[in-house]
Design an enzyme around this catalytic site. Structure first.
Site, mmCIF file in Angstrom:
data_model
loop_
_atom_site.group_PDB
_atom_site.id
_atom_site.type_symbol
_atom_site.label_atom_id
_atom_site.label_comp_id
_atom_site.label_asym_id
_atom_site.label_seq_id
_atom_site.Cartn_x
_atom_site.Cartn_y
_atom_site.Cartn_z
ATOM 1 N N THR A 89 65.513 37.043 15.457
ATOM 2 C CA THR A 89 64.153 37.443 14.832
ATOM 3 C C THR A 89 63.099 37.008 15.207
ATOM 4 O O THR A 89 61.887 37.578 15.600
ATOM 5 C CB THR A 89 64.218 36.933 13.129
ATOM 6 O OG1 THR A 89 65.626 37.581 12.511
ATOM 7 C CG2 THR A 89 62.985 37.368 12.243
ATOM 8 N N LYS A 117 54.348 14.036 9.429
ATOM 9 C CA LYS A 117 53.326 12.415 9.287
ATOM 10 C C LYS A 117 52.976 12.613 7.676
ATOM 11 O O LYS A 117 52.049 12.106 7.139
ATOM 12 C CB LYS A 117 52.108 12.554 10.011
ATOM 13 C CG LYS A 117 52.373 12.607 11.494
ATOM 14 C CD LYS A 117 50.850 12.422 12.145
ATOM 15 C CE LYS A 117 51.054 12.469 13.702
ATOM 16 N NZ LYS A 117 49.590 12.868 14.078
ATOM 17 N N ARG A 138 59.306 31.740 8.877
ATOM 18 C CA ARG A 138 61.008 31.701 8.190
ATOM 19 C C ARG A 138 61.044 30.452 7.467
ATOM 20 O O ARG A 138 60.725 29.238 8.233
ATOM 21 C CB ARG A 138 61.748 31.978 9.305
ATOM 22 C CG ARG A 138 63.323 31.779 9.081
ATOM 23 C CD ARG A 138 64.423 31.992 9.983
ATOM 24 N NE ARG A 138 64.437 33.509 9.894
ATOM 25 C CZ ARG A 138 65.591 33.951 10.395
ATOM 26 N NH1 ARG A 138 66.515 33.203 10.794
ATOM 27 N NH2 ARG A 138 65.618 35.406 10.513
HETATM 28 N N1 ASP Z 1 69.993 36.769 10.846
HETATM 29 C C1 ASP Z 1 70.436 37.287 9.520
HETATM 30 C C2 ASP Z 1 69.533 36.193 8.849
HETATM 31 O O1 ASP Z 1 68.712 35.549 9.297
HETATM 32 C C3 ASP Z 1 71.862 37.224 9.107
HETATM 33 C C4 ASP Z 1 72.577 35.985 9.108
HETATM 34 O O2 ASP Z 1 71.811 34.959 9.459
HETATM 35 O O3 ASP Z 1 73.686 36.135 9.022
HETATM 36 O O4 ASP Z 1 69.740 36.233 7.450
#
Ligand code: ASP
Length: 360
Positions: A89, A117, A138
């Site tokens: 990703t 910090k 993420r």
């Molecule tokens: N790459 C995908 C996720 O980030 C699937 C996985 O990690 O299994 O959810």
């Protein structure tokens, strides 16, 4: 109808059902400003996105085309804020930004940022917005991207947030590339309608399946089959969405019985990073939720095998050589669809489509 996030307090926004949040996240032309969850997308918008992804893909084949693409948002910068492991990703967002000429900054570990910090995440994210024009995020936490989108929309520099995976909850851009892959695979045989999609593995904690199931719910007569050990079956919340939208779906623990009627089999790994107690998932018998040559032999000639990756042993590497193994192409599709999403977010859709019409 479009609504404005400055008109709603965080607590009230957070309490809304996802469908009611969607109007706060879109731009005047119906495209997403913030991309946070699958409920923001319906098949017409997905079609627009897939068309744009195809268009960028073909323009990017030539040097002149790439020169054009790289000028599209070369005046914008993206911050990739990944506080959870990622390779595909992350790299596909990097590539997508590069295709569009964006400059990139990254934080991949909050221990290297001022959060260490004691800075709050709200302050960190507002700091990013001083330097960047897009945040791709993420996080292991459900709802964090949503909260940050609200914080930014209520700041003096409202910039878009794209959720690149939020805990066990959602992974909307993975679901976009999954839909793009399904559309491309079925385009010569009637498209994404009247299909059976079989999803297999850790469906309780697999955020990709949770987002994909919601997107698939918009397509006519697409039956969804969830094949998993009982303890890892798809969540009640997703089932409620499907019921409410009148989608035909089945829960099963017998993969082989569904293969002869499947149009796509979507394999996933056991998400044991979420185990409450160490080794908890290791006690679950997952041996019948794997795909090998015997399973492949049961699949129809047009059917495809997908996987969001990374894989462990749920797909035998011997399957990779079969033309129905779609997971590597699926991964590359992610780059094009993410480029399309970012292009749309920054209002480049028309320009890119016009270029293709005039030049290709
Ligand atoms: N790459 C995908 C996720 O980030 C699937 C996985 O990690 O299994 O959810």
């Amino acid at each position: 109808m479009r609504k404005n996030m400055i008109d709603i307090a965080w607590e009230s926004f957070a309490a809304l059902p996802l469908e009611d949040k969607a109007p706060y996240l879109r731009q005047a032309d119906g495209t997403p400003f913030h991309t946070l969850f699958a409920q923001q997308f319906d098949p017409p918008l997905l079609d627009r996105l897939c068309t744009l992804a195809n268009c960028i893909r073909s323009i990017a084949k030539t040097r002149a085309g790439m020169d054009f693409m790289r000028q599209q948002i070369c005046h914008k910068r993206a911050m990739l804020y990944f506080s959870q492991p990622s390779s595909r990703t992350f790299l596909s967002f990097v590539s997508a930004c590069q295709i569009l000429g964006m400059q990139i900054g990254e934080v991949r570990d909050s221990a290297t940022s001022s959060e260490f910090k004691g800075e709050s995440r709200e302050d960190s994210v507002r700091t990013f917005s001083s330097y960047f024009d897009l945040i791709v995020m993420r996080s292991p936490e459900k709802g964090l991207a949503e909260h940050m989108a609200w914080v930014l929309s209520n700041s003096e520099r409202p910039i878009p947030v794209i959720n690149a995976g939020s805990g066990k909850d959602q992974h909307p851009t993975q679901a976009l590339l999954d839909i793009y892959t399904l559309q491309r695979s079925f385009e010569r045989i009637g498209g994404l309608r009247d299909r059976t999609i079989v999803m297999v593995g850790d469906l309780a904690r697999g955020r990709t399946v949770r987002s994909l199931a919601v997107l698939l719910a918009g397509y006519p007569n697409v039956r969804q089959v969830f094949v998993a050990p009982e303890a890892l079956q798809i969540g009640e919340d997703v089932q409620a969405v499907l019921r409410q939208r009148g989608v035909e779906f089945s829960l099963s623990d017998n993969l082989r019985s569904w293969l002869p009627q499947a149009d796509a089999v979507y394999m996933t790994r056991i998400q044991d990073e979420w185990d409450q107690a160490r080794g908890e998932s290791a006690g679950i018998d997952t041996s019948r939720f794997k795909f090998g040559l015997e399973e492949l032999a049961l699949l129809r000639p047009h059917a495809i095998v997908m996987h969001p990756l990374p894989r462990r042993d749920e797909i035998d590497t011997a399957v990779d050589r079969d033309p129905r193994a779609m997971y590597w192409r699926q991964m590359r599709n992610g780059m094009w669809v993410r480029a399309a999403l970012i292009a749309m977010t920054f209002g480049c859709e028309r320009r890119v489509l016009d270029y293709q019409r005039a030049n290709l």
